[in-house]
Design an enzyme around this catalytic site. Structure first.
Site, PDB file in Angstrom:
ATOM      1  N   LYS A 168      -4.335  -0.951  -6.745  1.00  0.00           N
ATOM      2  CA  LYS A 168      -5.094  -0.282  -5.936  1.00  0.00           C
ATOM      3  C   LYS A 168      -5.287   1.094  -6.418  1.00  0.00           C
ATOM      4  CE  LYS A 168      -6.456   0.810  -1.008  1.00  0.00           C
ATOM      5  NZ  LYS A 168      -6.168   0.295   0.269  1.00  0.00           N
ATOM      6  N   TRP A 169      -6.191   1.564  -6.795  1.00  0.00           N
ATOM      7  CA  TRP A 169      -6.258   2.888  -7.232  1.00  0.00           C
ATOM      8  C   TRP A 169      -7.136   3.799  -6.298  1.00  0.00           C
ATOM      9  CZ3 TRP A 169      -4.829   4.658 -12.176  1.00  0.00           C
ATOM     10  CH2 TRP A 169      -5.386   6.046 -12.688  1.00  0.00           C
ATOM     11  N   ASP A 170      -6.423   4.981  -5.572  1.00  0.00           N
ATOM     12  CA  ASP A 170      -6.952   5.441  -4.474  1.00  0.00           C
ATOM     13  C   ASP A 170      -7.178   7.047  -4.861  1.00  0.00           C
ATOM     14  OD1 ASP A 170      -7.969   5.911  -2.179  1.00  0.00           O
ATOM     15  OD2 ASP A 170      -6.045   5.289  -1.132  1.00  0.00           O
TER      16      ASP A 170
ATOM     17  N   ASP B  57       1.034  -1.075  -0.058  1.00  0.00           N
ATOM     18  CA  ASP B  57       0.005  -0.059   0.029  1.00  0.00           C
ATOM     19  C   ASP B  57       0.746   1.332  -0.089  1.00  0.00           C
ATOM     20  OD1 ASP B  57      -2.235   2.095   1.087  1.00  0.00           O
ATOM     21  OD2 ASP B  57      -3.202   0.140   0.618  1.00  0.00           O
ATOM     22  N   ASP B  58       0.294   2.310   0.390  1.00  0.00           N
ATOM     23  CA  ASP B  58       1.029   3.854   0.345  1.00  0.00           C
ATOM     24  C   ASP B  58       2.340   3.497   1.113  1.00  0.00           C
ATOM     25  OD1 ASP B  58       1.319   6.192   0.192  1.00  0.00           O
ATOM     26  OD2 ASP B  58      -0.240   6.769   1.424  1.00  0.00           O
TER      27      ASP B  58
ATOM     28  N   CYS C 197     -10.663   2.632  -5.049  1.00  0.00           N
ATOM     29  CA  CYS C 197     -10.816   3.156  -3.587  1.00  0.00           C
ATOM     30  C   CYS C 197     -10.830   4.537  -3.458  1.00  0.00           C
ATOM     31  CB  CYS C 197      -9.598   2.667  -2.823  1.00  0.00           C
ATOM     32  SG  CYS C 197      -9.378   3.258  -1.234  1.00  0.00           S
ATOM     33  N   SER C 198     -11.541   5.159  -2.452  1.00  0.00           N
ATOM     34  CA  SER C 198     -11.449   6.720  -2.291  1.00  0.00           C
ATOM     35  C   SER C 198     -11.848   6.870  -0.874  1.00  0.00           C
ATOM     36  CB  SER C 198     -12.537   7.208  -3.161  1.00  0.00           C
ATOM     37  OG  SER C 198     -12.830   8.666  -2.966  1.00  0.00           O
TER      38      SER C 198
ATOM     39  N   ASP D 283     -12.853   2.313   5.021  1.00  0.00           N
ATOM     40  CA  ASP D 283     -11.724   2.089   5.750  1.00  0.00           C
ATOM     41  C   ASP D 283     -12.136   1.632   7.179  1.00  0.00           C
ATOM     42  OD1 ASP D 283      -9.744   3.177   3.843  1.00  0.00           O
ATOM     43  OD2 ASP D 283      -9.549   5.203   4.728  1.00  0.00           O
TER      44      ASP D 283
ATOM     45  N   ARG E 240      -6.242  16.271   3.101  1.00  0.00           N
ATOM     46  CA  ARG E 240      -5.320  15.240   3.317  1.00  0.00           C
ATOM     47  C   ARG E 240      -3.934  15.789   2.733  1.00  0.00           C
ATOM     48  NH1 ARG E 240      -4.064   8.946   1.899  1.00  0.00           N
ATOM     49  NH2 ARG E 240      -3.291   8.500   4.121  1.00  0.00           N
TER      50      ARG E 240
HETATM   51  C1  GLA Z   1      -6.769   5.676   2.024  1.00  0.00           C
HETATM   52  C2  GLA Z   1      -7.412   4.198   1.731  1.00  0.00           C
HETATM   53  C3  GLA Z   1      -6.779   3.124   2.501  1.00  0.00           C
HETATM   54  C4  GLA Z   1      -5.139   3.351   2.505  1.00  0.00           C
HETATM   55  C5  GLA Z   1      -4.609   4.793   2.596  1.00  0.00           C
HETATM   56  C6  GLA Z   1      -3.195   4.981   2.126  1.00  0.00           C
HETATM   57  O1  GLA Z   1      -7.111   6.078   3.295  1.00  0.00           O
HETATM   58  O2  GLA Z   1      -8.735   4.074   2.012  1.00  0.00           O
HETATM   59  O3  GLA Z   1      -6.880   1.754   2.357  1.00  0.00           O
HETATM   60  O4  GLA Z   1      -4.668   3.008   1.158  1.00  0.00           O
HETATM   61  O5  GLA Z   1      -5.485   5.776   1.926  1.00  0.00           O
HETATM   62  O6  GLA Z   1      -2.690   6.407   2.289  1.00  0.00           O
END
Ligand code: GLA
EC number: 3.2.1.22
Length: 731
Positions: free
Chosen positions: A478-480, A368-369, A526-527, A548, A445
């Site tokens: 995963k495209w956020d 992830d991030d 994802c958002s 989340d 954010r």
């Molecule tokens: C969002 C996503 C989370 C995670 C974070 C990473 O909040 O919903 O699942 O990926 O970003 O910064």
């Protein structure tokens, strides 16, 4: 043939297996809506009554006939300017700035197959066996110089009718579109309830059911995304409708930006339900020859309760919205690094996690991030999609190869639409963000939104993303998207009222290029959790991170609400650690597993290395169990057996389309004292058949099960869960 036109009366009928939709271009050339209900061969014009209702303030269209007023007649495509003072779908201004138009029927066309929409996601028909057809009805206003193509698509076998509209400037001056909603349904009588879905970050899509009283009830989003706050799905139903009885109508918007959905009960107790683009910061000039597409609304009707509306949406989205390699395939059980490590990981710690995951049967690791440039917190580096090889201790390929060698696929997180002020991309191109000149930007954010309406911005992102995806065997993305759009100014646009809409076209263009170039990659939307959970995104990403919030008990409500408009196959759902990071709740790992298995995007999101061996053993069994039921989760008919909002037990069920198998899951939410027995009543089984509960061995007659149900084990503790597999005992 699902579409039937009576040339003489100009009555247009669209039939599906169980429903009929009917409209008429009348003698004035206005298009009236006649009916959307149970399948009938009748002409439904008799439903419309004509009487002098004009009073002092009404607007009879014809001075010689006061019984004809568009203010009260049921409309198919109400527009501002012909006397319908209710909420219109279309508002335009002509070259002189004058509001209003006067659209009259021009002609129609029937096309085989389902239409698609330029630049926008839309329902598609797979092949001729779908029996899909398209009806185009053209309306025109010579004075303003516009035509509107009303598009109707029909998938007759699954009771789906879609609508979209293309507004074209065929005149010589500029026409400005100030409102362009897509669809409405006018009901000439009836008492209704409306169901909408509200929420917030980490608590999305709670269903809310109200009686429709006089006035307007409206939900929507002004956030530049479909939003965590309201879902672009709305259901209208008879006031006494239940999950399995009564009439219900659903609308589901195939669009990921701002929207508005409303229901109005007006002066004569008539009801209008409508859906489409939000008017917020929207004012779209069309030069001669230009057009605007009002995005698609998927509609369905049921006279067998609300669950049928959901099941029709599910079938439609699964097979006619979601696309690509992963549409029909079991999705890998994944382990996501976010709640395990947040930003704090290295290549080595990821490999360690992957080793443990492999030993438990998990099939993919998602990084992830935090893997790129200087990203170590929320404050920097979005926009710079270069691998932080220092942090990973080598190249991305090294890491992915090591994870692949363990038998796991590898996935990665990105948030391409955003940029941090502290980034190379922003330093180089400060004009690429949506920002109002001279005004300090509103951060969300700590990040800014890139101007995706600009081709050069999309090209840059495409090139950066391809450079990452080409480096290694990446099989999932995963495209956020983690903020709302506040400042709406594009330096490249000739009109700022176009920007939010053009942004979405840009996003869809970028996604389309990527899904075409990487057909093997599984994309998950994802958002900020589930803030862009809509049918538009599902055209590109067959699954979406639902929220989340990973607490199993909150997830019951979130997933229950999501299921009204969206199939289980689309829901990303993970087992996470306890106490839960959102609300501190402890829940048994069985319950977390059973609740996460409600979604077709099943996985884990915790540090497996911190778990005791007993929990690991549990996960090993859970993954096996998921494989036993995942085809039903992905493709079965979904039933909401009871509600987490009102019932002591929250139960749900999947039944194979042929009735041969079923899975029933239940979570006990409330326990009062000793010994109370709780029952679950399944639905959708084959009448007359016997079913064996494969987990207990008990055999039940289907009719008895569907009437009286079966008891859950007495003595279960609060928040305990069970999942039972049923198989039809075929003679
Ligand atoms: C969002 C996503 C989370 C995670 C974070 C990473 O909040 O919903 O699942 O990926 O970003 O910064």
């Amino acid at each position: 043939m699902p579409i039937v036109v009576d040339e003489e009366t100009k009555i247009f009928t669209i039939n599906t297996k169980n429903s009929t939709y009917q409209m008429q271009a009348d003698s004035y050339g206005f298009l009236l809506h006649l009916y959307y209900g149970a399948r009938t061969d009748g002409y439904m014009a008799y439903l419309v009554t004509y009487a002098d209702r004009s009073g002092m303030c009404g607007c009879p269209y014809d001075v010689h006939d006061r019984t004809y007023s568009l203010d009260v007649l049921p409309q198919e495509y109400p527009f501002q300017g012909a006397g319908d003072m209710r909420s219109p779908l279309l508002v335009v201004r002509d070259d002189h700035g004058a509001f209003g138009c006067d659209l009259r029927y021009r002609d129609y066309e029937i096309r085989p197959g389902k239409y698609d929409l330029p630049g926008l996601p839309a329902v598609y028909s797979e092949d001729e066996s779908d029996g899909a057809e398209t009806l185009v009805i053209r309306l025109a206003d010579e004075r303003v110089g516009i035509t509107v193509e009303l598009l109707y698509g029909v998938l007759p076998e699954i009771d789906i009718i879609t609508r979209a509209a293309i507004i074209k400037n065929e005149g010589t001056g500029v026409v400005t579109v100030d409102r362009a909603q897509t669809a409405c349904l006018d009901f000439v009588h009836g008492e209704y309830d409306v169901i909408s879905f509200y929420g917030r970050h980490a608590m999305e899509r709670t269903p809310d059911r109200h009686h429709v009283g006089h006035g307007t009830f409206s939900v929507g989003s002004r956030r530049g995304m479909s939003s965590n706050q309201y879902s672009p799905v709305m259901v209208l139903c008879d006031e006494r409708a239940t999950e399995s009885t009564g009439r219900a109508w659903g609308m589901n918007f195939v669009y990921s930006g701002g929207f508005e959905a409303e229901v109005t009960c007006e002066q004569y107790n008539q009801t209008r339900m409508q859906m489409g683009l939000s008017d917020d910061r929207f004012s779209y000039p069309l030069a001669p020859g230009e057009q605007l597409v009002a995005p698609e609304v998927i509609m369905t009707y049921s006279n067998a309760g609300i669950e049928r509306v959901s099941q029709n949406f599910h079938r439609c989205i699964r097979k006619h919205v979601c696309r690509g390699t992963w549409r029909d395939r079991p999705r890998p059980v994944l382990l996501n690094s976010w709640e395990a490590f947040y930003f704090d990981f290295t290549g080595e710690s990821l490999v360690r996690l992957a080793e443990q995951a492999a030993s438990l049967g998990i099939e993919m690791l998602v990084m992830d991030d935090g893997w790129f440039s200087t990203r170590r917190d929320d404050f920097r580096a979005l926009g710079d999609w270069t691998v932080n090889e220092g942090k990973l201790g080598g190249t991305l390929k090294d890491l992915v190869d090591r994870v692949n060698a363990l038998g796991l696929k590898f996935g990665i997180w990105v948030e391409p639409e955003m940029v941090s002020e502290d980034s190379e991309l922003y330093r180089e191109h400060p004009d690429w963000v949506l920002a109002v000149p001279g005004k300090g930007p509103v951060l969300g954010r700590d990040q800014l939104v890139l101007d995706l309406s600009r081709e050069e911005v999309r090209d840059n992102l495409y090139a950066q993303l391809c450079a990452v995806l080409d480096q290694a065997n990446i099989e999932y993305v995963k495209w956020d998207y983690n903020r709302s759009i506040v400042d709406t100014y594009s330096r490249a646009s000739n009109d700022q009222g176009k920007v939010l809409y053009d942004y979405m076209l840009g996003l869809y263009d970028l996604l389309e290029r990527l899904v075409q170039r990487y057909p093997r990659i599984l994309f998950e939307g994802c958002s900020a959790g589930g803030g862009r959970f809509d049918a538009g995104m599902l055209y590109y990403t067959p699954q979406i991170w639902t929220s989340d919030n990973t607490d199993a008990i909150n997830r019951l409500t979130i997933q229950y609400g999501t299921s009204f408009g969206f199939p289980a196959s689309a829901m990303g759902a993970h087992v996470s650690a306890c106490p839960n990071e959102v609300n501190g709740r402890e829940t048994p790992i069985t319950t977390r597993g059973i609740v996460a298995m409600q979604g077709g995007g099943f996985g884990y999101e915790l540090d497996l290395l911190k778990l005791p061996e007993r929990a690991c053993e549990h996960i090993r069994n859970q993954v096996k169990r998921y494989h036993e039921v995942e085809d039903l989760v992905r493709e079965g008919l979904f039933f909401r057996l009871s509600s987490p909002l009102t019932d002591a037990v929250c139960a749900w069920e999947y039944v194979a389309e042929d009735g041969s198998r079923a899975v029933v899951s239940a979570v006990l939410l409330s326990v009062n004292g000793y010994g109370v027995a709780n029952y679950v009543v399944p639905r959708g089984l084959t009448p007359g058949a016997l079913y064996r509960n494969l987990d207990t061995g008990v055999v039940y007659p289907a009719d008895a099960l569907m009437d009286a149900g079966f008891p859950l084990p007495v003595g279960l503790h609060a928040n305990a869960a069970v999942m039972y597999r049923f198989e039809r005992v075929d003679a």
